[in-house]
Design a protein around this motif. Structure first.
Motif, PDB file in Angstrom:
ATOM      1  N   UNK A   1      60.027  37.451  57.733  1.00 13.75           N
ATOM      2  CA  UNK A   1      58.811  37.363  56.330  1.00 13.75           C
ATOM      3  C   UNK A   1      58.084  38.563  56.475  1.00 13.75           C
ATOM      4  N   UNK A   2      57.834  39.267  57.791  1.00  8.71           N
ATOM      5  CA  UNK A   2      57.166  40.532  57.771  1.00  8.71           C
ATOM      6  C   UNK A   2      57.671  41.585  57.297  1.00  8.71           C
TER       7      UNK A   2
ATOM      8  N   UNK B   1      49.770  44.379  39.358  1.00  6.63           N
ATOM      9  CA  UNK B   1      49.589  45.590  38.905  1.00  6.63           C
ATOM     10  C   UNK B   1      50.137  45.917  37.564  1.00  6.63           C
TER      11      UNK B   1
ATOM     12  N   UNK C   1      57.367  45.038  50.247  1.00  3.35           N
ATOM     13  CA  UNK C   1      56.553  44.542  48.964  1.00  3.35           C
ATOM     14  C   UNK C   1      55.341  45.680  49.060  1.00  3.35           C
ATOM     15  N   UNK C   2      54.851  45.913  50.016  1.00  2.00           N
ATOM     16  CA  UNK C   2      53.860  46.859  50.428  1.00  2.00           C
ATOM     17  C   UNK C   2      54.326  48.141  49.913  1.00  2.00           C
TER      18      UNK C   2
ATOM     19  N   UNK D   1      51.522  41.572  44.165  1.00  2.00           N
ATOM     20  CA  UNK D   1      50.697  42.694  43.888  1.00  2.00           C
ATOM     21  C   UNK D   1      51.747  43.625  42.616  1.00  2.00           C
ATOM     22  N   UNK D   2      53.120  43.511  43.048  1.00  2.00           N
ATOM     23  CA  UNK D   2      53.972  44.107  41.947  1.00  2.00           C
ATOM     24  C   UNK D   2      53.530  43.584  40.620  1.00  2.00           C
TER      25      UNK D   2
ATOM     26  N   UNK E   1      50.249  60.088  20.017  1.00  2.92           N
ATOM     27  CA  UNK E   1      50.143  59.474  21.215  1.00  2.92           C
ATOM     28  C   UNK E   1      50.256  60.359  22.451  1.00  2.92           C
TER      29      UNK E   1
ATOM     30  N   UNK F   1      50.051  40.810  48.589  1.00  2.49           N
ATOM     31  CA  UNK F   1      51.099  41.908  48.648  1.00  2.49           C
ATOM     32  C   UNK F   1      52.265  41.194  47.840  1.00  2.49           C
ATOM     33  N   UNK F   2      52.526  40.224  47.998  1.00  2.00           N
ATOM     34  CA  UNK F   2      53.980  39.634  47.231  1.00  2.00           C
ATOM     35  C   UNK F   2      53.406  39.651  45.754  1.00  2.00           C
TER      36      UNK F   2
ATOM     37  N   UNK G   1      41.832  55.329  14.719  1.00  7.33           N
ATOM     38  CA  UNK G   1      42.167  54.350  15.942  1.00  7.33           C
ATOM     39  C   UNK G   1      41.015  53.301  15.739  1.00  7.33           C
TER      40      UNK G   1
ATOM     41  N   UNK H   1      49.149  38.641  52.832  1.00  8.34           N
ATOM     42  CA  UNK H   1      50.642  38.565  52.402  1.00  8.34           C
ATOM     43  C   UNK H   1      50.786  37.958  51.110  1.00  8.34           C
TER      44      UNK H   1
ATOM     45  N   UNK I   1      50.400  63.769  22.384  1.00 11.00           N
ATOM     46  CA  UNK I   1      49.377  64.699  22.590  1.00 11.00           C
ATOM     47  C   UNK I   1      48.093  64.251  23.322  1.00 11.00           C
TER      48      UNK I   1
ATOM     49  N   UNK J   1      54.802  48.640  46.252  1.00 11.89           N
ATOM     50  CA  UNK J   1      53.550  48.778  45.605  1.00 11.89           C
ATOM     51  C   UNK J   1      52.898  50.233  45.777  1.00 11.89           C
TER      52      UNK J   1
ATOM     53  N   UNK K   1      59.927  41.508  54.801  1.00 13.77           N
ATOM     54  CA  UNK K   1      59.862  41.407  53.331  1.00 13.77           C
ATOM     55  C   UNK K   1      58.577  41.841  52.798  1.00 13.77           C
ATOM     56  N   UNK K   2      57.644  41.426  53.515  1.00 11.80           N
ATOM     57  CA  UNK K   2      56.301  41.826  53.092  1.00 11.80           C
ATOM     58  C   UNK K   2      55.912  43.353  53.111  1.00 11.80           C
TER      59      UNK K   2
ATOM     60  N   UNK L   1      54.650  52.512  43.506  1.00 11.51           N
ATOM     61  CA  UNK L   1      54.161  52.272  41.974  1.00 11.51           C
ATOM     62  C   UNK L   1      52.828  52.981  41.721  1.00 11.51           C
ATOM     63  N   UNK L   2      51.824  53.020  42.805  1.00 12.30           N
ATOM     64  CA  UNK L   2      50.555  53.465  42.661  1.00 12.30           C
ATOM     65  C   UNK L   2      50.594  55.021  42.479  1.00 12.30           C
TER      66      UNK L   2
ATOM     67  N   UNK M   1      47.894  54.977  12.985  1.00 12.59           N
ATOM     68  CA  UNK M   1      48.726  55.952  13.535  1.00 12.59           C
ATOM     69  C   UNK M   1      49.209  56.996  12.143  1.00 12.59           C
TER      70      UNK M   1
ATOM     71  N   UNK N   1      42.013  63.184  17.892  1.00 15.83           N
ATOM     72  CA  UNK N   1      41.820  63.835  19.177  1.00 15.83           C
ATOM     73  C   UNK N   1      40.379  64.214  19.318  1.00 15.83           C
TER      74      UNK N   1
END
Lengths: 419, 309
Positions: free
Chosen positions: A3-4, B36, A10-11, B32-33, A81, B29-30, B277, B26, A83, A14, A6-7, A17-18, B272, B60
């Motif tokens: 489990x750890x 986000x 996931x972290x 989170x994706x 968009x 964390x799961x 806008x 936990x 620009x 994430x 997998x976690x 992604x950030x 557009x 602009x």
């Protein structure tokens, strides 16, 4: 334990992604490999653009050019968009009617110094076109091509009706008489296409009637003046006489397609159709082009695409180099030789003329002498969009031209006043 | 979300509900994706649209706060109300397609072999490029050379300029919209049909009920949750109609476009094409509210007709 594990994954994902979005690029040292994107909206012209890019890469091995073609309907929204969000292409095509927004918004790379340091002579470009890419005295784009208007006609339909071909002596009256003779309802043939077309149509006739479209200050339009009304009436009269397909027909089948299908004998429009007509085996031998007919005087609007650079580009120096190249003779010659468009660079148009010798394309070049820049004052995309709404009733014969012109003028002036 | 993690809420009863400290981390964390993604792709754009709707946003450069100006302008804008009427009319037409989908789904269910073939046929429009669909229907609807008018001429009916005459455009689009939505609707309704116990049909036919009677007294009531779901989806999609209009009328200089704009088309044009806008954002927010109200009303109405067994 599992489990750890997998976690932890996931972290890690994430965190990935950030941070993915924050990867920036620093300054590029000299001669490091640099990639520039160059966006356009034309599949037809894309091969020529790639050829130009390849030619530039040969001389500048450290720079790679990626040519991007976006579909026309998405081009401007994508560019805007991009620009605003800092992800616009480095170099891109610009049009006069969109130019002001971008220049005013500080989105375009100032080329004034580049022009000086590369000793680019701005006089080689048609003045109405280069002027339209100047904002507050600074040049933000170099003209790529230009288009003026001519009278495309179908020789086979003229022969069938026993009408003499148009030439440079033709006036409005000649067109009107010819349209009458050429119209044959039994065969479904019309003398001329009279859509609500600003650039290929009523702008030209208003100018030919001695009018102007927007005043030089860009504060008011001129559609309801006697010349404005005369210029609009030229088209509504053709509609009323049944010598053009109706607006509904032209909405279903565009004027140019009607011309290609040999359902209309005359079509006033730009040089940009030349290649399309030339490549059409049914039309190649039947089509030719003459100057626009004269009204009170000779006139045509002109505009052209400009090559502009994005002010937020990460490689401004390389970009300036590329833009200077795009404005030069080599790029112009490639465009001309491939028959793509009429290049803006003076003296490079001959290969374009020679690529389609059966058409009298010289009329488009001669037209520069009496051309007027396409009016682009204020929020041009907004007021230009008003034409179908306000002019349709006049074209359909539901409202007198005078009244429609007045309402149209008021609506346009209202948009212009917002500036 | 971090507050939930660091300060677990303890109910006064002392029962451990909600997230306890070690597991909470936990759990977060799961998700989170997904969270986000949700925030980046939905919540943030929504908030920024909401913000823009109270601002004057040039193409602009910096925006300025204008309060409710965009909304008051919207209320006084004839174009907006015209677009609103067009969207509403289109939605009503799309709703008329739902009974059609129910009947078709029931008929396909009757087909023994080759049921999959029908499903594929009806599903094809869903996986076809809207551009291609637009091109084909433009040809079908063409006033001069169109297939539809050609067929009508067999019956001595004078055809119309279906997508060039503003009197007909929305109806013409409605037909295409129904056809395009049929595939998805049939899949959902087909799944619902398979969940109806066959014993009910057998029992009712022993009692002498015919096919039609079975359809109205067994199929429709037991399928009503699926029908409700399809209706909700269809209304949302119909209120957001944009692509057909964009493909079939824009870019071809169609003068009928002026009177055929939908809410989303107007939004596109303002934001557009005309670079306004703030006004565009106000349209988007109003549309969101319209969709929310329409959905809420449907949820309220479902009590009287949806049967959950």
């Amino acid at each position: 334990m599992k489990r750890k594990w997998i976690a932890a994954t996931a972290m890690a994902v994430t965190a990935g992604l950030l941070t993915a979005c924050s990867g920036g690029s620093g300054d590029t040292p000299k001669n490091e490999k640099v990639t520039l994107t160059y966006a356009n909206w034309s599949e037809d012209q894309s091969p020529a653009m790639k050829q130009i890019a390849a030619e530039f890469e040969k001389a500048n091995p450290n720079i790679t050019i990626k040519v991007q073609t976006l579909p026309w309907p998405e081009y401007w929204s994508t560019l805007q968009v991009g620009a605003a969000g800092g992800t616009a292409p480095d170099a891109f095509w610009m049009l006069a009617d969109h130019f002001r927004e971008y220049a005013k918004g500080g989105q375009l790379l100032d080329l004034t110094d580049t022009i000086k340091s590369n000793q680019i002579d701005m006089n080689v470009y048609p003045k109405p076109v280069s002027d339209s890419y100047t904002y507050e005295g600074k040049v933000f784009a170099l003209p790529k091509d230009f288009d003026t208007n001519g009278l495309w006609y179908n020789k086979a339909l003229f022969d069938a009706a026993g009408v003499k071909y148009p030439d440079d002596t033709w006036t409005w009256q000649n067109v009107q008489e010819a349209a009458k003779k050429l119209t044959d309802p039994k065969k479904g043939v019309f003398g001329i296409a009279a859509p609500i077309d600003a650039q290929g149509g009523f702008y030209n006739t208003i100018l030919q009637a001695g009018g102007s479209i927007i005043n030089p200050e860009g504060t008011a339009s001129d559609f309801a003046s006697p010349a404005g009304i005369a210029g609009l009436k030229f088209w509504t009269d053709l509609q009323a006489a049944g010598e053009s397909p109706t607006l509904k027909q032209l909405s279903d089948t565009e004027a140019v397609s009607m011309f290609e299908n040999q359902k209309v004998a005359m079509y006033t429009s730009g040089a940009y159709w030349a290649l399309r007509f030339y490549k059409n085996p049914d039309l190649k031998d039947k089509v030719d082009v003459a100057p626009l007919p004269q009204g009170v005087k000779r006139a045509t609007v002109t505009s052209g695409i400009g090559n502009a650079g994005y002010a937020g580009s990460k490689h401004p120096e390389e970009l300036k180099k590329f833009l200077a190249f795009l404005g030069g003779t080599k790029a112009a010659e490639i465009q001309a030789a491939t028959g793509t468009v009429l290049p803006a660079y003076q003296g490079t148009q001959k290969p374009w003329l020679d690529s389609m010798p059966e058409f009298h394309l010289q009329v488009f070049i001669d037209a520069i002498d009496y051309s007027v820049p396409l009016p682009v004052a204020g929020n041009a995309s907004e007021w230009q969009g008003l034409a179908p709404q306000f002019l349709s009733p006049a074209w359909d014969g539901k409202k007198p031209v005078e009244q429609a012109a007045k309402e149209y003028q008021d609506a346009v002036d209202q948009v212009l006043a917002k500036q | 979300m971090t507050t939930v993690a660091t300060k677990p809420v303890r109910r006064p009863t002392g029962r451990r509900t909600g997230v306890s400290k070690p597991n909470g981390w936990w759990g977060l964390a799961f998700i989170a994706p997904a969270t986000i993604g949700l925030i980046a792709l939905y919540v943030w754009p929504f908030l920024s649209t909401l913000m823009k709707s109270f601002q004057d946003v040039p193409a602009f450069g910096p925006a300025t706060f204008v309060g409710l100006d965009n909304y008051t302008a919207l209320i006084g804008d004839g174009d907006f109300w015209k677009a609103f009427r067009n969207s509403a009319l289109y939605t009503v037409i799309i709703l008329l397609g739902i009974p059609l989908a129910v009947v078709l789904a029931a008929l396909i269910e009757q087909v023994g072999r080759g049921r999959a073939v029908y499903r594929v046929l009806f599903f094809l429009p869903v996986v076809t490029l809207p551009v291609a669909i637009g091109m084909v229907w433009r040809f079908i609807y063409n006033g001069d050379f169109g297939l539809l008018n050609y067929v009508l001429s067999w019956f001595g009916i004078d055809g119309q300029f279906w997508v060039a005459d503003p009197r007909f455009t929305i109806y013409a689009f409605g037909v295409v919209g129904i056809w395009m939505g049929l595939g998805i609707n049939l899949i959902i309704l087909g799944a619902g049909l398979q969940a109806i116990p066959k014993a009910l049909y057998e029992a009712s036919s022993l009692d002498g009920a015919g096919r039609v009677r079975q359809f109205f007294h067994i199929t429709v009531p037991l399928l009503s949750p699926s029908i409700f779901f399809v209706t909700i989806l269809s209304v949302i999609a119909a209120l957001q109609m944009f692509d057909l209009l964009f493909i079939m009328l824009r870019g071809v200089n169609n003068t009928a476009l002026t009177d055929s704009k939908t809410i989303v088309y107007l939004f596109y044009e303002k934001a557009f094409v005309q670079f306004d806008q703030g006004y565009g954002a106000a349209i988007a927010i109003v549309l969101l509210m319209v969709i929310m109200i329409a959905t809420a009303v449907q949820f309220r109405l479902q009590r009287s007709w949806v049967f959950y067994g």
